[in-house]
Design a protein around this motif. Structure first.
Motif, PDB file in Angstrom:
ATOM      1  N   LEU A 174      -6.214  -4.386  -8.794  1.00 25.04           N
ATOM      2  CA  LEU A 174      -5.075  -4.729  -7.938  1.00 25.04           C
ATOM      3  C   LEU A 174      -4.554  -3.457  -7.296  1.00 25.04           C
ATOM      4  CD1 LEU A 174      -2.963  -6.581  -6.776  1.00 25.04           C
ATOM      5  CD2 LEU A 174      -1.683  -6.429  -8.926  1.00 25.04           C
ATOM      6  N   TYR A 175      -4.740  -3.345  -5.989  1.00 28.47           N
ATOM      7  CA  TYR A 175      -4.362  -2.137  -5.266  1.00 28.47           C
ATOM      8  C   TYR A 175      -2.841  -1.950  -5.293  1.00 28.47           C
ATOM      9  CZ  TYR A 175      -9.030  -3.263  -3.633  1.00 28.47           C
ATOM     10  OH  TYR A 175     -10.362  -3.606  -3.587  1.00 28.47           O
ATOM     11  N   GLY A 176      -2.453  -0.696  -5.477  1.00 28.53           N
ATOM     12  CA  GLY A 176      -1.048  -0.366  -5.641  1.00 28.53           C
ATOM     13  C   GLY A 176      -0.687  -0.101  -7.093  1.00 28.53           C
ATOM     14  N   THR A 177      -1.581  -0.499  -8.016  1.00 29.03           N
ATOM     15  CA  THR A 177      -1.378  -0.186  -9.440  1.00 29.03           C
ATOM     16  C   THR A 177      -2.240   1.012  -9.812  1.00 29.03           C
ATOM     17  OG1 THR A 177      -3.158  -1.688 -10.162  1.00 29.03           O
ATOM     18  CG2 THR A 177      -0.935  -2.615  -9.944  1.00 29.03           C
ATOM     19  N   THR A 178      -1.970   1.603 -10.947  1.00 28.46           N
ATOM     20  CA  THR A 178      -2.687   2.801 -11.390  1.00 28.46           C
ATOM     21  C   THR A 178      -3.917   2.424 -12.205  1.00 28.46           C
ATOM     22  OG1 THR A 178      -0.650   4.099 -11.415  1.00 28.46           O
ATOM     23  CG2 THR A 178      -2.492   4.951 -12.719  1.00 28.46           C
ATOM     24  N   ASN A 179      -5.022   3.078 -11.915  1.00 27.63           N
ATOM     25  CA  ASN A 179      -6.235   2.931 -12.706  1.00 27.63           C
ATOM     26  C   ASN A 179      -6.145   3.896 -13.878  1.00 27.63           C
ATOM     27  OD1 ASN A 179      -8.823   3.062 -13.802  1.00 27.63           O
ATOM     28  ND2 ASN A 179      -9.830   2.712 -11.829  1.00 27.63           N
ATOM     29  N   ARG A 180      -5.929   3.353 -15.053  1.00 25.53           N
ATOM     30  CA  ARG A 180      -5.773   4.177 -16.263  1.00 25.53           C
ATOM     31  C   ARG A 180      -7.011   4.120 -17.154  1.00 25.53           C
ATOM     32  NH1 ARG A 180      -0.798   1.582 -15.344  1.00 25.53           N
ATOM     33  NH2 ARG A 180       0.926   3.038 -14.954  1.00 25.53           N
ATOM     34  N   LYS A 181      -8.142   3.783 -16.558  1.00 30.43           N
ATOM     35  CA  LYS A 181      -9.374   3.699 -17.322  1.00 30.43           C
ATOM     36  C   LYS A 181      -9.892   5.097 -17.642  1.00 30.43           C
ATOM     37  CE  LYS A 181     -14.029   1.668 -17.071  1.00 30.43           C
ATOM     38  NZ  LYS A 181     -14.960   0.871 -16.222  1.00 30.43           N
ATOM     39  N   GLY A 182     -10.288   5.324 -18.880  1.00 34.18           N
ATOM     40  CA  GLY A 182     -10.859   6.602 -19.271  1.00 34.18           C
ATOM     41  C   GLY A 182      -9.805   7.630 -19.653  1.00 34.18           C
ATOM     42  N   THR A 183     -10.285   8.760 -20.152  1.00 33.77           N
ATOM     43  CA  THR A 183      -9.416   9.853 -20.590  1.00 33.77           C
ATOM     44  C   THR A 183      -9.131  10.786 -19.423  1.00 33.77           C
ATOM     45  OG1 THR A 183     -10.382   9.751 -22.808  1.00 33.77           O
ATOM     46  CG2 THR A 183      -9.175  11.752 -22.221  1.00 33.77           C
ATOM     47  N   ALA A 184      -7.867  10.940 -19.083  1.00 32.48           N
ATOM     48  CA  ALA A 184      -7.485  11.748 -17.923  1.00 32.48           C
ATOM     49  C   ALA A 184      -7.436  13.235 -18.269  1.00 32.48           C
ATOM     50  CB  ALA A 184      -6.134  11.296 -17.399  1.00 32.48           C
ATOM     51  N   THR A 185      -7.847  14.070 -17.327  1.00 30.02           N
ATOM     52  CA  THR A 185      -7.716  15.521 -17.410  1.00 30.02           C
ATOM     53  C   THR A 185      -7.171  15.999 -16.070  1.00 30.02           C
ATOM     54  OG1 THR A 185      -9.941  15.975 -16.555  1.00 30.02           O
ATOM     55  CG2 THR A 185      -9.732  15.630 -18.948  1.00 30.02           C
ATOM     56  N   ASP A 186      -6.893  17.297 -15.964  1.00 31.52           N
ATOM     57  CA  ASP A 186      -6.404  17.833 -14.695  1.00 31.52           C
ATOM     58  C   ASP A 186      -7.426  17.609 -13.576  1.00 31.52           C
ATOM     59  OD1 ASP A 186      -4.094  18.641 -15.878  1.00 31.52           O
ATOM     60  OD2 ASP A 186      -4.704  20.735 -16.156  1.00 31.52           O
ATOM     61  N   GLU A 187      -8.696  17.795 -13.909  1.00 31.85           N
ATOM     62  CA  GLU A 187      -9.748  17.634 -12.908  1.00 31.85           C
ATOM     63  C   GLU A 187     -10.109  16.172 -12.691  1.00 31.85           C
ATOM     64  OE1 GLU A 187     -14.197  19.466 -11.917  1.00 31.85           O
ATOM     65  OE2 GLU A 187     -13.536  19.284 -14.006  1.00 31.85           O
ATOM     66  N   ARG A 188      -9.876  15.352 -13.715  1.00 32.23           N
ATOM     67  CA  ARG A 188     -10.225  13.929 -13.666  1.00 32.23           C
ATOM     68  C   ARG A 188      -8.982  13.100 -14.001  1.00 32.23           C
ATOM     69  NH1 ARG A 188     -15.721  13.098 -13.609  1.00 32.23           N
ATOM     70  NH2 ARG A 188     -17.017  14.932 -13.976  1.00 32.23           N
ATOM     71  N   PRO A 189      -8.066  12.987 -13.043  1.00 34.04           N
ATOM     72  CA  PRO A 189      -6.798  12.309 -13.327  1.00 34.04           C
ATOM     73  C   PRO A 189      -6.885  10.797 -13.152  1.00 34.04           C
ATOM     74  CG  PRO A 189      -6.777  13.155 -11.108  1.00 34.04           C
ATOM     75  CD  PRO A 189      -8.102  13.575 -11.702  1.00 34.04           C
ATOM     76  N   HIS A 190      -5.919  10.102 -13.760  1.00 33.55           N
ATOM     77  CA  HIS A 190      -5.698   8.708 -13.414  1.00 33.55           C
ATOM     78  C   HIS A 190      -5.052   8.673 -12.026  1.00 33.55           C
ATOM     79  CE1 HIS A 190      -5.518   7.590 -17.957  1.00 33.55           C
ATOM     80  NE2 HIS A 190      -6.749   7.552 -17.487  1.00 33.55           N
ATOM     81  N   ARG A 191      -5.466   7.726 -11.213  1.00 31.12           N
ATOM     82  CA  ARG A 191      -4.963   7.660  -9.840  1.00 31.12           C
ATOM     83  C   ARG A 191      -4.376   6.291  -9.535  1.00 31.12           C
ATOM     84  NH1 ARG A 191      -9.989  10.162  -9.537  1.00 31.12           N
ATOM     85  NH2 ARG A 191      -9.990  12.309  -8.719  1.00 31.12           N
ATOM     86  N   LYS A 192      -3.379   6.296  -8.667  1.00 32.24           N
ATOM     87  CA  LYS A 192      -2.835   5.045  -8.154  1.00 32.24           C
ATOM     88  C   LYS A 192      -3.763   4.538  -7.053  1.00 32.24           C
ATOM     89  CE  LYS A 192       1.403   2.878  -6.467  1.00 32.24           C
ATOM     90  NZ  LYS A 192       2.836   3.095  -6.102  1.00 32.24           N
ATOM     91  N   THR A 193      -4.168   3.300  -7.161  1.00 27.54           N
ATOM     92  CA  THR A 193      -5.102   2.719  -6.201  1.00 27.54           C
ATOM     93  C   THR A 193      -4.371   2.353  -4.908  1.00 27.54           C
ATOM     94  OG1 THR A 193      -4.764   0.476  -7.040  1.00 27.54           O
ATOM     95  CG2 THR A 193      -6.475   1.800  -8.095  1.00 27.54           C
ATOM     96  N   TYR A 194      -5.138   2.251  -3.832  1.00 27.77           N
ATOM     97  CA  TYR A 194      -4.545   1.880  -2.552  1.00 27.77           C
ATOM     98  C   TYR A 194      -5.638   1.384  -1.611  1.00 27.77           C
ATOM     99  CZ  TYR A 194      -6.373   6.420  -0.974  1.00 27.77           C
ATOM    100  OH  TYR A 194      -7.196   7.491  -0.681  1.00 27.77           O
ATOM    101  N   HIS A 195      -5.224   0.709  -0.555  1.00 30.92           N
ATOM    102  CA  HIS A 195      -6.177   0.348   0.495  1.00 30.92           C
ATOM    103  C   HIS A 195      -5.719   0.951   1.806  1.00 30.92           C
ATOM    104  CE1 HIS A 195      -3.666  -2.698   2.538  1.00 30.92           C
ATOM    105  NE2 HIS A 195      -3.296  -3.119   1.339  1.00 30.92           N
ATOM    106  N   LEU A 196      -6.687   1.192   2.676  1.00 28.42           N
ATOM    107  CA  LEU A 196      -6.399   1.772   3.979  1.00 28.42           C
ATOM    108  C   LEU A 196      -5.846   0.696   4.916  1.00 28.42           C
ATOM    109  CD1 LEU A 196      -9.583   3.987   4.446  1.00 28.42           C
ATOM    110  CD2 LEU A 196      -7.393   4.606   3.420  1.00 28.42           C
ATOM    111  N   PRO A 197      -5.014   1.072   5.873  1.00 29.22           N
ATOM    112  CA  PRO A 197      -4.483   0.082   6.826  1.00 29.22           C
ATOM    113  C   PRO A 197      -5.617  -0.573   7.610  1.00 29.22           C
ATOM    114  CG  PRO A 197      -3.299   2.171   6.984  1.00 29.22           C
ATOM    115  CD  PRO A 197      -4.495   2.427   6.127  1.00 29.22           C
ATOM    116  N   ILE A 198      -5.448  -1.829   7.921  1.00 29.30           N
ATOM    117  CA  ILE A 198      -6.417  -2.536   8.742  1.00 29.30           C
ATOM    118  C   ILE A 198      -5.647  -3.409   9.723  1.00 29.30           C
ATOM    119  CG2 ILE A 198      -6.677  -4.381   7.021  1.00 29.30           C
ATOM    120  CD1 ILE A 198      -9.599  -4.677   8.013  1.00 29.30           C
ATOM    121  N   GLU A 199      -5.964  -3.275  11.001  1.00 27.21           N
ATOM    122  CA  GLU A 199      -5.212  -3.991  12.029  1.00 27.21           C
ATOM    123  C   GLU A 199      -5.576  -5.472  12.077  1.00 27.21           C
ATOM    124  OE1 GLU A 199      -5.571  -2.146  15.810  1.00 27.21           O
ATOM    125  OE2 GLU A 199      -4.720  -0.212  15.141  1.00 27.21           O
TER     126      GLU A 199
END
Length: 322
Positions: A174-199
Motif C-alpha cells: 500500500l503506497y504511502g506506508t513504510t516498507n519495514r521488511k528486513g533489518t534496516a541499516t544506514d545504507e539499507r534503510p526502511h523507506r516510505k513507499t510512494y507512486h509517481l504522479p500520473i495525469e
C-alpha cells in the motif's frame, strides 16, 4: 488518489496488515474508512482485483482467496534488485530496479499500452496497469504467458522480475506506508513507499493483453519449425517496405545510419540481455531487405524467419508476382 481509484475499480479492497508475526485483514468499500484503518506499525498491503466478498470495515475478516475474485482490474509488474536475504535495498540497487521497470514500460508503450502507475515499493519498483478482464482460466493462462516471458526478458543477476504476482487475489504494497521488511541499516534503510504522479491512468484493453500474449507465445511455437516452414506469398519481396512493416508490428525503434534501422527482435524474450541497436533491419537497393540479431539464440535467423513468423509481409509490398 490511489485508494480512491482502487476502490472505484475493485469495489471491495482487503487491507492486510503484517506486524510481528501477526496477520490480520479487513475489507473496505469506502476509501476514507480504509485510510483511517491503516496502522502506523508493521507492513500494509491491499488486494488489487474485484471480489464478490462484502466489506467488513474492521480487522478480523478472512483473507480474500483466488476463487473469490470475479474480475482482474490490475496488472502488477514487480522489479526487485538482487540483495542479501532479509535486507532492504541500497539506493544504488533501487536505481537498478527503477531502470528495469522503465525498460519494461517502454517495451509495453511500443506495444501500444498506455502509461502505467509507477511506484517505489520500498525495496524495488512496481508498474501497475489498469484493465478489466474476467477472472477465468483463459485469463489466467494469458497472464501466465506474459509473466513468464517477462521473467526471461527482464530478470538477470542484478534485478529480478517476479513472475508470481499474477494470481487474482494478489496483494501489493500500500503506497504511502513504510516498507519495514528486513533489518534496516544506514545504507539499507526502511523507506516510505510512494507512486509517481500520473495525469491519465487509462485502462489496457483486454484485446491488447491478449495480443501481447500471442506475440510472446507465438515465437515459441514457430522456432523449432522455422527451417521447414517455407515463405510463400504473392508478392515480390524485393519491394517489401521493412520499416513500415516493423512499425506496424510495434517493433520499430529508430534509424541508425544509411540503410540500417534498429528494431526489437521478435524473439527478444529469449535474450539473456540487451543493448542498443543489437537487432537491425537493412533496406536493400536490390533483392530482399535483411534482418540481423546478434544474440546467440537468433543465430542463423534472417528475414525469411520473420516473414514465416508473422505471415503478413505481403501487405507491405508494392509489387505482386506475375
Amino acid at each position: 488518489d490511489y485508494i480512491d481509484q482502487l476502490i472505484a475499480d475493485a469495489g471491495v479492497v482487503e487491507l492486510r496488515h503484517f506486524n510481528q508475526g501477526r496477520i490480520q485483514s479487513a475489507l473496505f468499500d469506502d476509501a476514507e474508512t480504509l485510510r483511517q484503518a491503516i496502522p502506523d506499525v508493521g507492513n500494509c498491503f491491499t488486494t488489487l482485483n474485484r471480489t464478490k466478498r462484502a466489506a467488513s470495515y474492521c480487522f478480523g475478516a478472512d483473507a480474500i482467496r483466488d476463487d473469490q475474485i470475479v474480475q482482474i482490474v490490475r496488472l502488477p509488474f514487480d522489479f526487485d534488485p538482487a540483495r542479501p536475504r532479509a535486507m532492504p535495498s541500497t539506493q544504488a540497487e533501487l536505481e537498478l530496479a527503477k531502470a528495469r521497470a522503465d525498460e519494461c514500460a517502454r517495451y509495453l508503450r511500443m506495444m501500444g499500452w498506455p502509461d502505467p502507475l509507477v511506484a517505489m515499493s520500498g525495496n524495488g519498483w512496481h508498474l501497475q496497469y489498469r484493465t478489466i478482464m474476467p477472472a477465468t482460466a483463459e485469463t489466467k493462462s494469458t497472464l501466465k504467458v506474459i509473466y513468464q516471458a517477462f521473467n526471461e526478458m527482464f530478470s538477470d543477476d542484478f534485478v529480478k522480475f517476479d513472475p508470481t504476482v499474477r494470481n487474482p487475489s494478489r496483494i501489493l504494497r500500500l503506497y504511502g506506508t513504510t516498507n519495514r521488511k528486513g533489518t534496516a541499516t544506514d545504507e539499507r534503510p526502511h523507506r516510505k513507499t510512494y507512486h509517481l504522479p500520473i495525469e491519465q491512468w487509462r485502462q489496457v484493453r483486454p484485446h491488447q493483453v491478449e495480443k501481447l500474449a500471442k506475440r510472446l507465445e507465438k515465437p515459441r511455437l514457430v522456432i523449432d519449425e522455422r527451417k521447414s516452414t517455407p515463405v510463400s506469398g504473392s508478392s515480390d519481396y524485393s519491394s517489401l517496405d521493412a520499416v513500415q512493416w516493423f512499425s506496424s508490428l510495434g517493433l520499430y525503434e529508430h534509424h541508425v545510419e544509411d540503410n540500417k534501422h534498429a528494431v526489437i527482435c521478435p524473439w527478444e524474450h529469449e535474450h539473456s540481455d540487451s543493448s542498443p541497436n543489437d537487432t537491425i533491419i537493412f533496406e536493400a537497393d536490390t533483392g530482399w531487405p535483411g534482418f540481423f540479431c546478434h544474440h546467440a539464440h537468433c543465430e542463423g535467423r534472417n528475414i525469411r524467419d520473420v516473414m514465416a513468423l508473422f505471415g503478413d509481409a505481403d501487405q507491405f509490398c508494392t509489387r505482386r508476382l506475375a
